[in-house]
Enzyme design. Structure first.
Site, PDB file in Angstrom:
ATOM      1  N   HIS A  24       8.273  -8.787   1.299  1.00 19.65           N
ATOM      2  CA  HIS A  24       8.430  -9.557   2.531  1.00 19.65           C
ATOM      3  C   HIS A  24       7.531 -10.803   2.459  1.00 19.65           C
ATOM      4  O   HIS A  24       6.405 -10.720   1.968  1.00 19.65           O
ATOM      5  CB  HIS A  24       7.985  -8.662   3.689  1.00 19.65           C
TER       6      HIS A  24
ATOM      7  N   GLY B 226       8.369  -4.588   0.675  1.00 18.57           N
ATOM      8  CA  GLY B 226       9.754  -4.453   1.133  1.00 18.57           C
ATOM      9  C   GLY B 226      10.754  -4.634   0.012  1.00 18.57           C
ATOM     10  O   GLY B 226      11.881  -4.149   0.088  1.00 18.57           O
TER      11      GLY B 226
ATOM     12  N   TYR C 153       5.346   1.012   8.427  1.00 20.84           N
ATOM     13  CA  TYR C 153       6.737   0.959   7.951  1.00 20.84           C
ATOM     14  C   TYR C 153       7.642   1.626   8.982  1.00 20.84           C
ATOM     15  O   TYR C 153       7.227   2.507   9.737  1.00 20.84           O
ATOM     16  CB  TYR C 153       6.871   1.611   6.564  1.00 20.84           C
TER      17      TYR C 153
HETATM   18  O1  YXS Z   1      -0.739 -19.946  -2.937  1.00 24.15           O
HETATM   19  P1  YXS Z   1       0.664 -20.443  -3.249  1.00 24.15           P
HETATM   20  O2  YXS Z   1       1.229 -21.345  -2.199  1.00 24.15           O
HETATM   21  O3  YXS Z   1       0.840 -20.899  -4.660  1.00 24.15           O
HETATM   22  O4  YXS Z   1       1.611 -19.110  -3.134  1.00 24.15           O
HETATM   23  C1  YXS Z   1       1.281 -18.000  -3.932  1.00 24.15           C
HETATM   24  C2  YXS Z   1       1.367 -16.780  -3.045  1.00 24.15           C
HETATM   25  O5  YXS Z   1       0.838 -17.003  -1.757  1.00 24.15           O
HETATM   26  C3  YXS Z   1       2.881 -16.617  -2.944  1.00 24.15           C
HETATM   27  N1  YXS Z   1       3.217 -15.237  -2.609  1.00 24.15           N
HETATM   28  C4  YXS Z   1       3.679 -14.849  -1.403  1.00 24.15           C
HETATM   29  N2  YXS Z   1       3.933 -15.547  -0.285  1.00 24.15           N
HETATM   30  C5  YXS Z   1       4.386 -14.837   0.784  1.00 24.15           C
HETATM   31  N3  YXS Z   1       4.588 -13.503   0.781  1.00 24.15           N
HETATM   32  C6  YXS Z   1       4.344 -12.778  -0.335  1.00 24.15           C
HETATM   33  N4  YXS Z   1       4.581 -11.456  -0.329  1.00 24.15           N
HETATM   34  C7  YXS Z   1       3.856 -13.444  -1.490  1.00 24.15           C
HETATM   35  N5  YXS Z   1       3.478 -13.055  -2.737  1.00 24.15           N
HETATM   36  C8  YXS Z   1       3.101 -14.151  -3.394  1.00 24.15           C
HETATM   37  O6  YXS Z   1       3.384 -16.945  -4.219  1.00 24.15           O
HETATM   38  C9  YXS Z   1       2.459 -17.834  -4.891  1.00 24.15           C
HETATM   39  C10 YXS Z   1       2.030 -17.222  -6.203  1.00 24.15           C
HETATM   40  O7  YXS Z   1       1.343 -16.033  -5.863  1.00 24.15           O
HETATM   41  P2  YXS Z   1       0.133 -15.513  -6.769  1.00 24.15           P
HETATM   42  O8  YXS Z   1      -0.711 -16.683  -7.165  1.00 24.15           O
HETATM   43  O9  YXS Z   1      -0.505 -14.384  -6.027  1.00 24.15           O
HETATM   44  O10 YXS Z   1       0.914 -14.963  -8.057  1.00 24.15           O
HETATM   45  P3  YXS Z   1       0.360 -13.936  -9.141  1.00 24.15           P
HETATM   46  O11 YXS Z   1       1.335 -14.002 -10.257  1.00 24.15           O
HETATM   47  O12 YXS Z   1      -1.088 -14.182  -9.386  1.00 24.15           O
HETATM   48  O13 YXS Z   1       0.483 -12.513  -8.452  1.00 24.15           O
HETATM   49  C11 YXS Z   1       1.768 -11.979  -8.177  1.00 24.15           C
HETATM   50  C12 YXS Z   1       1.604 -10.838  -7.160  1.00 24.15           C
HETATM   51  C13 YXS Z   1       3.004 -10.365  -6.716  1.00 24.15           C
HETATM   52  C14 YXS Z   1       0.808  -9.688  -7.790  1.00 24.15           C
HETATM   53  C15 YXS Z   1       0.836 -11.398  -5.948  1.00 24.15           C
HETATM   54  O14 YXS Z   1       1.471 -12.594  -5.501  1.00 24.15           O
HETATM   55  C16 YXS Z   1       0.828 -10.424  -4.815  1.00 24.15           C
HETATM   56  O15 YXS Z   1       0.066  -9.436  -4.816  1.00 24.15           O
HETATM   57  N6  YXS Z   1       1.698 -10.706  -3.794  1.00 24.15           N
HETATM   58  C17 YXS Z   1       1.760  -9.860  -2.604  1.00 24.15           C
HETATM   59  C18 YXS Z   1       2.481  -8.537  -2.941  1.00 24.15           C
HETATM   60  C19 YXS Z   1       2.541  -7.734  -1.654  1.00 24.15           C
HETATM   61  O16 YXS Z   1       1.539  -7.186  -1.189  1.00 24.15           O
HETATM   62  N7  YXS Z   1       3.725  -7.699  -1.026  1.00 24.15           N
HETATM   63  C20 YXS Z   1       3.950  -7.003   0.234  1.00 24.15           C
HETATM   64  C21 YXS Z   1       4.357  -8.047   1.299  1.00 24.15           C
HETATM   65  S1  YXS Z   1       4.495  -7.262   2.875  1.00 24.15           S
HETATM   66  C22 YXS Z   1       5.952  -6.329   2.763  1.00 24.15           C
HETATM   67  O17 YXS Z   1       6.680  -6.444   1.805  1.00 24.15           O
HETATM   68  C23 YXS Z   1       6.290  -5.389   3.868  1.00 24.15           C
HETATM   69  C24 YXS Z   1       6.137  -5.971   5.240  1.00 24.15           C
HETATM   70  S2  YXS Z   1       5.285  -3.988   3.735  1.00 24.15           S
HETATM   71  O18 YXS Z   1       3.895  -4.496   3.797  1.00 24.15           O
HETATM   72  O19 YXS Z   1       5.588  -3.131   4.840  1.00 24.15           O
HETATM   73  O20 YXS Z   1       5.554  -3.431   2.461  1.00 24.15           O
END
Ligand code: YXS
Length: 256
Positions: free
Chosen positions: A61, A105, A135
């Site tokens: 998400h 998500g 969730y």
């Molecule tokens: O800082 P910039 O502008 O370059 O953007 C960065 C991140 O902010 C962006 N980005 C995201 N933006 C919005 N929502 C996200 N979920 C998201 N994930 C990443 O993408 C740019 C590059 O990210 P970066 O520098 O962290 O990349 P990386 O290669 O070092 O790491 C990749 C990840 C996926 C390991 C890392 O981005 C990460 O941990 N992302 C969040 C994963 C996560 O926790 N997702 C859950 C979202 S909440 C959801 O899905 C549900 C509501 S729930 O929580 O119920 O599951």
């Protein structure tokens, strides 16, 4: 996204790598309208994938679109819920072709697909607990229909990635294929599906959806669960989870 039609197979490629294919409302609308287009073309199999060789299939998400205090972040009409239903209700099988890591998500999007084929580097991390998100019922239903309960609990409570080989052992994914084999393997399977009766397959897919979601939830039970969830999305912890993500730091959850 990129879309392509190859015989009776429709291909949707997530194509926003700079934001790690985060499921924003815009990206989700592109996917759902591509599925509507495929439905009109009577596509007989859909492949949902990201760019070849990608490290992150989808980061889940779009956290920047999560509502702040006081609103259910996963309500019926929220984009992620609409996407899950559009995959589950699509009349033909949707094959999730997973390369790289899948987060939050996006794990549920993968689990909403009918068949999952992944590369060895794939991993699945269900992360609401890391953000303080409660969730939702339908989402938990999707997960427990695909993942054994003790594993769902481990994934939800630890928010740690489940590697592809473990997912295969547990029957969560159908196959693991090397990066240079996965594409031909997936398209061969899609072609085999397309050669079978679309009416038979569509009725069986929808029957299985209806059967697997047929759990009696009384109004009291539903309201109790909604009440519990509201305490969570109204909490300080929920705000802290989103703030910490935006500030790129670890959250400090105080349990209130
Ligand atoms: O800082 P910039 O502008 O370059 O953007 C960065 C991140 O902010 C962006 N980005 C995201 N933006 C919005 N929502 C996200 N979920 C998201 N994930 C990443 O993408 C740019 C590059 O990210 P970066 O520098 O962290 O990349 P990386 O290669 O070092 O790491 C990749 C990840 C996926 C390991 C890392 O981005 C990460 O941990 N992302 C969040 C994963 C996560 O926790 N997702 C859950 C979202 S909440 C959801 O899905 C549900 C509501 S729930 O929580 O119920 O599951």
């Amino acid at each position: 996204i990129l879309t392509e039609k190859r015989d009776s197979t429709g291909i949707i490629t997530l194509n926003h790598a700079e934001k790690r294919n985060a499921l924003s409302e815009t990206l989700i609308e592109e996917i759902t309208s591509a599925l509507e287009g495929f439905r009109a073309l009577e596509i007989r199999a859909v492949v949902l994938r990201a760019q070849p060789g990608i490290k992150v299939w989808s980061a889940g998400h779009d956290v920047n679109e999560l509502p702040l205090r006081g609103r259910d972040p996963l309500g019926w009409n929220d984009p992620l819920r609409i996407l899950i239903r559009s995959i589950q209700e699509f009349p033909a099988p949707v094959i999730g072709m997973i390369e790289g890591s899948v987060w939050g998500g996006a794990c549920e999007v993968a689990m909403a697909c009918d068949i999952l084929i992944a590369t060895p580097d794939a991993a699945f991390a269900i992360t609401p607990a890391k953000l303080g998100v409660p969730y939702n019922l339908g989402g938990l239903m999707t997960l427990i229909n695909m993942i054994p309960l003790p594993i769902v609990k481990e994934m939800l409570f630890t928010a740690q990635p489940l590697p592809a080989d473990q997912a295969l052992n547990l029957g969560i994914i159908n196959y693991i294929k090397a990066n240079d084999e996965i594409e031909s393997f997936v398209f061969d399977m899609a072609q085999r599906i397309a050669n079978n009766s679309p009416l038979s397959i569509s009725s069986m897919k929808d029957s299985l959806r209806l059967l697997s979601s047929a759990h009696a939830v009384t109004p009291d039970l539903f309201e109790k669960i909604q009440g519990m969830r509201r305490i969570v999305y109204d909490s300080e912890d929920y705000q802290e989870g989103i703030r910490a993500f935006r500030e790129k730091r670890k959250p400090r959850f105080m349990g209130k």
